[in-house]
Structures are given as structure tokens and as C-alpha cells.
Design an enzyme around this catalytic site. Structure first.
Site, PDB file in Angstrom:
ATOM      1  N   GLU A   1    -153.541 -79.899   6.255  1.00 58.34           N
ATOM      2  CA  GLU A   1    -152.512 -78.975   6.753  1.00 58.34           C
ATOM      3  C   GLU A   1    -153.016 -77.535   6.715  1.00 58.34           C
ATOM      4  O   GLU A   1    -152.411 -76.647   6.091  1.00 58.34           O
ATOM      5  CB  GLU A   1    -151.196 -79.161   5.984  1.00 58.34           C
TER       6      GLU A   1
ATOM      7  N   GLU B   1    -150.219 -88.848   7.181  1.00 62.97           N
ATOM      8  CA  GLU B   1    -148.999 -88.663   6.382  1.00 62.97           C
ATOM      9  C   GLU B   1    -147.817 -88.998   7.272  1.00 62.97           C
ATOM     10  O   GLU B   1    -147.601 -88.346   8.306  1.00 62.97           O
ATOM     11  CB  GLU B   1    -148.868 -87.229   5.847  1.00 62.97           C
TER      12      GLU B   1
HETATM   13  O1  AHR Z   1    -146.610 -85.641   1.016  1.00 59.15           O
HETATM   14  C1  AHR Z   1    -146.111 -84.447   0.521  1.00 59.15           C
HETATM   15  C2  AHR Z   1    -146.705 -83.220   1.215  1.00 59.15           C
HETATM   16  O2  AHR Z   1    -146.315 -83.222   2.547  1.00 59.15           O
HETATM   17  C3  AHR Z   1    -148.204 -83.154   1.268  1.00 59.15           C
HETATM   18  O3  AHR Z   1    -148.766 -82.614   0.120  1.00 59.15           O
HETATM   19  C4  AHR Z   1    -148.448 -82.246   2.437  1.00 59.15           C
HETATM   20  O4  AHR Z   1    -149.669 -82.510   3.072  1.00 59.15           O
HETATM   21  C5  AHR Z   1    -147.237 -82.498   3.329  1.00 59.15           C
HETATM   22  O5  AHR Z   1    -146.640 -81.308   3.748  1.00 59.15           O
END
Ligand code: AHR
Length: 521
Positions: free
Chosen positions: A202, A325
Site C-alpha cells: 500500500e 488482501e
Molecule cells: O489487513 C489490515 C490492513 O489493511 C493491512 O495492514 C493493510 O495493508 C490494509 O489497509
């Protein structure tokens, strides 16, 4: 980071869908018809789509996986036996670690050497609690050994250096040299395999708040110094877009695509109209059920559009999309530690999981890795723990039922199904996917997202001479049915023998709010 379902674009899409489907309100009794094209097999459903994500966040690592010297919880070299056994059973192929946002502040040298001498840091992203660095590189690879999984490390671009990342890779993979000697002194002579490396996480947000042009340059620079020993490869995955940020994907592909093996995408399903997450994980109504599943379905549009952007620069689909994710993000459980992202997991999450895994089947040519967030005790978890206790979640059971999808061949399935509608949320009632495994057996998954109506499905089997089908069903009486330490089997798969095959047609009635996976013979 999150994008609300109710963006203007999504609203328009839903409105357009509603106009195109006049029979939305009255779908009861309308059967679903489908054709399974065993005669025109698709791409491989990459096993890495079942990757799990384990971040130093809440009890995702400490307590959930790692108990160290705590003899009251049975463990092997510090990792709890019950959780590891559950993950082994799931055939977890890859574990992504150490973050998440944590990764871009993580300095690997703080996690090697004698545990008592490692610095205690503050986990600035997740609750401001202390981070003992007890689980570092050697412990991570020990976890992988116990689970039988491969490594996917997210390197620190945010506040690390290119040299630090390159030396971490060398420490892990090199057969010789000072870093290899140091690794040996720390207890592991042989190099480990590092098949996957994330160049930051990110970078548009917690990884450094970069513009895409700058992130592309940083990705090129850090990636340049990642060198794998002779005869090995470290696949480089760039930090990708947040949900519908197509400009990010376009810019990274244009400026750095030639240096990459994969590009990530993060998308969470956050019902409730926006950030912060406010919908409870259990005790919700049908509006929330429908909103959540409609939100999960948005993954299809996101992949389609990000893939189209990638096609501009990479029509051969050399660079894979790593949806590393995804999952549901609700209000944290009442009474849980702020910042620990602990949430219950219900039948609704099971349907989110099956919906998403089916979407990945439709995009298996481009999506060759995904990681649900997260593996233990955080967000849409596989298992929840509390002290000595552990419980498997409905999401775990879906992943178990879909195990045959790992490295199987996708068989396209066209589904014509009635629409399920609740308030402003509409969606096809039935979702599905099918695969042929390496042994030649065909497996079909069908989910009924309608929580009120059963749905009768007939599937024409094109190019397949199967005569019988049986499998498992996951369902429950309540939409928010879930497993607790007191009632760990409230939601669990049951045998399903109600499917028949006659004259090349599979007939199955799906209970309301159910996931059915069938093996065809
Ligand atoms: O999964 C929780 C968080 O969500 C992670 O650390 C981040 O990459 C995303 O914003």
C-alpha cells in the site's frame, strides 16, 4: 484501505442492473439453469489463490500462532499445535508476512538472533502495543515448515532502504557469504526458498503515501537490487491499487511493468456505507446480508477493469494480478482491543468467500495469487483463538470445501439464475465455479445467496460423462450463524447426497443461504 460500496459508480451499476432485470421482486421458484463446459477447459486455478495473510496485528501472530515458551498451550518450537494442524489440513500453499502496513516499518535485523536481545518496538499501526520481535525471519520459516507452505514476504519500502531489502533476501536465500554465515550462526545453515517478494505494501497509503509515478520509480529501484542465487527465482510483486484506483494500475504498469512478475490489488468488503467499519459481524439484518454480498461481488468488476488496464501493457498476461488482501471488514467485536481488528465470522462470510473464489475462477488467467485477510484472529479469519481455545470459522470450512480447486483446471460454467434483491441491493441468486483436478475428477461449487428461497439448479454437462454426484453443504438456520468456543460446530459442512445426474444433466436443489460443493463421478 477501503472504498465504500456506495460509490456513485456502484450505484449506477446497480441501477442499470435493476432496469435490465424486470423480475427482480418475485424470484421464488424460478429455477437456475447452467452449462458446464468440460469440453472447453480454461486456465489453471493457481493454488496460490489460497494464500493466507498473517500480519503482526492484534492476535494474528502473538497468541494466535505463536505462544513461545507458554507451556500451557501445546506447541512445537513456539507455534501452537492446534492452529498449525488446522492450517496443514487446509493445505495453505503460501503465507504472506509480516504485513500489511506493519511491513513498511519492519526492520528484519530486529527479528533475528537471540530472542531475549531483540528490541521491543511499538506497533504504531495496530493499537500502539509493544512488538517483541519474538517472531522474526527464522520463526516465520519455521511456521512455513510446520504448515507446509511457501514464503511470500512483504519488504519494507516505506521507511526501509533498498540495501536493507536486498540484504534480507540475501540472508534468506544465499548459500554462501557473510550473511549466509550469520544465518547459520542463528540456527539455519541451509538457505530457504523465497519464491515471492512484495516490493512494499500500500505505497499509496501506510506504505509511504506516494504518488503512483514515485511508487513506480521506487519499485523499479528496490526491485533492481533483488538478486536470487543461481538457479532460483524471487518473483517481484509491486504494491498495487486500492480497490477502483485504475490510475494506479495504469501508472505502475506503464512505468514499471517490465520489471515485475505480479501487481497487487487490495479490496475489502465494508458494509455500512463507508469508513470506519460500523456493521457488526453478527446480529445483522437481511439488508446488511445483501449489502455485504453485493459488496463482495464488486470484486468481479474490479478485476475485469484492472485486468483491462494491464492488458494494455501486457496482453500476454505475463504479469499476474495478486489480490493479496481481500475479505470482510466489520466493526470490531465488542470489548475487543481497539486496533486489533478482531471480528466474528458467520455464514455471511462463508458466502463472501465462495462468491469471491468463484470470481477468481472467472479471472484465473490473470489472477494467479490472492490472500484473504487474515489467517488467524484478524478480519475474515480462518480460525479464532482465545487462550488455549481454538475454533474454526465458516470461512475455514469454505476454503476446505474448495481445496480441490488448488492447481486444478477451470471448467467454464455459464449460469442463468434468478435475481435476489433486498432493498437497493440486487445480485444473481446463484454463484458457481467448476474445476477438473489433476486426477481427472470434476468438482462443482454452487452457492445460493438468497437467504429465503431454495434454488433448484440444473447443470448441463457438456463433454462430461458423469453419472453421479455427492459432496458437502454448508448452511445454517440463521444468516449470522457462527461458531463459538462454547458451540464450535454450529456451522460446519454436512454430507450432501441430494444431487442426481440424469441424461448428462446435474440436478441439485440448493437450500437458502448455502454453499454446496459436489464431486462428480
Ligand atoms: O489487513 C489490515 C490492513 O489493511 C493491512 O495492514 C493493510 O495493508 C490494509 O489497509
Amino acid at each position: 484501505m477501503i472504498t465504500s460500496l456506495r460509490t456513485a459508480a456502484a450505484s449506477l451499476l446497480l441501477a442499470a442492473t435493476a432496469l435490465a432485470t424486470p423480475a427482480l421482486a418475485d424470484t421464488g421458484g424460478t429455477p437456475t439453469t447452467a452449462t458446464l463446459h468440460a469440453d472447453t477447459p480454461g486456465p489453471t486455478y493457481d493454488a496460490r489463490i489460497f494464500t493466507q495473510f498473517a500480519e503482526h496485528l492484534g492476535n494474528g501472530i502473538y497468541g494466535g500462532l505463536w505462544v513461545g515458551n507458554d507451556k500451557s498451550i501445546p506447541n512445537t518450537n513456539g507455534f501452537r499445535n492446534d492452529v498449525v494442524a488446522a492450517l496443514r489440513e487446509l493445505k495453505v500453499p503460501v503465507i504472506r508476512w509480516p504485513g500489511g502496513c506493519f511491513a513498511d516499518e519492519y526492520h528484519w535485523r530486529e527479528g533475528i538472533g537471540p530472542q531475549g536481545k531483540r528490541p521491543v518496538k511499538i506497533n504504531t499501526n495496530w493499537g500502539g502495543v509493544t512488538e517483541p520481535n519474538a517472531v522474526g525471519t527464522h520463526e516465520y520459516f519455521e511456521l512455513l515448515r510446520q504448515v507446509g507452505a511457501q514464503a511470500y514476504i512483504s519488504g519494507n519500502v516505506g521507511n526501509g532502504t533498498a540495501r536493507e531489502m536486498a540484504e534480507w533476501v540475501e540472508y534468506i536465500t544465499s548459500p554462501a557469504g557473510s550473511l549466509a554465515d550469520e544465518r547459520a550462526r542463528n540456527g539455519h545453515k541451509e538457505p530457504w526458498a523465497l519464491p515471492l517478494l512484495g516490493i512494499g505494501n500500500e505505497l499509496w497509503g501506510c506504505g509511504g503515501n506516494m504518488r503512483p509515478e514515485y511508487a513506480a520509480d521506487e519499485t523499479r529501484r528496490f526491485g533492481t537490487f533483488i538478486k536470487a542465487p543461481e538457479g532460483t527465482r524471487v518473483l517481484k510483486i509491486a504494491s498495487g491499487a486500492n480497490a477502483g484506483d485504475y490510475t494506479w494500475t495504469d501508472t505502475i504498469m506503464r512505468l514499471a511493468g517490465d520489471q515485475l512478475d505480479g501487481l497487487s490489488l487490495h479490496y475489502y468488503t465494508v458494509p455500512g456505507g463507508g469508513w470506519p467499519p460500523r456493521v457488526p459481524a453478527v446480529g445483522f439484518d437481511e439488508h446488511s446480508w445483501a449489502e455485504t454480498l453485493a459488496g463482495a461481488r464488486r470484486m468481479d468488476e474490479l478485476i475485469t477493469r484492472h485486468s483491462a488496464v494491464m492488458d494494455k501493457y501486457d496482453p500476454a498476461k505475463r504479469v499476474f494480478l495478486a489480490v493479496d488482501e481481500w475479505g470482510t471488514w466489520y466493526a470490531q467485536d465488542p470489548g475487543s482491543h481497539p486496533g486489533f481488528l478482531r471480528q466474528q465470522n458467520s455464514l455471511r462470510d462463508a458466502l463472501v468467500a465462495s462468491t469471491t473464489l468463484d470470481i477468481f475462477a472467472r479471472h484465473a488467467d490473470r489472477v494467479r495469487l490472492s490472500a484473504i485477510a487474515q489467517m488467524v484472529n484478524v478480519l475474515q479469519a480462518m480460525v479464532l483463538t482465545e487462550g488455549r481455545k481454538m475454533v474454526l470459522t465458516p470461512t475455514y470450512h469454505v476454503f476446505m470445501m474448495y481445496r480441490p480447486w488448488q492447481d486444478a483446471t477451470v471448467l467454464p460454467i455459464d449460469i442463468v439464475t434468478p435475481w435476489y434483491a433486498k432493498d437497493e441491493f440486487t445480485m444473481p441468486a446463484v454463484s458457481g465455479s467448476a474445476v477438473r483436478d489433476k486426477a481427472g475428477a470434476v468438482h462443482v461449487a454452487l452457492s445460493n445467496r438468497d437467504p429465503n428461497q431454495a434454488n433448484t439448479v440444473t447443470v448441463k454437462l457438456a463433454g462430461l460423462a458423469a453419472t453421479s454426484a455427492s459432496g458437502q453443504v454448508l448452511t445454517a438456520a440463521a444468516m449470522d450463524a457462527h461458531n463459538t468456543f462454547a458451540a464450535p460446530d454450529a456451522v460446519r459442512p454436512a454430507p450432501f447426497n441430494a444431487a442426481t445426474i440424469q441424461n448428462g444433466v446435474l440436478n441439485v436443489t440448493l437450500p437458502p443461504k448455502s454453499v454446496v460443493v459436489l464431486d462428480l463421478r
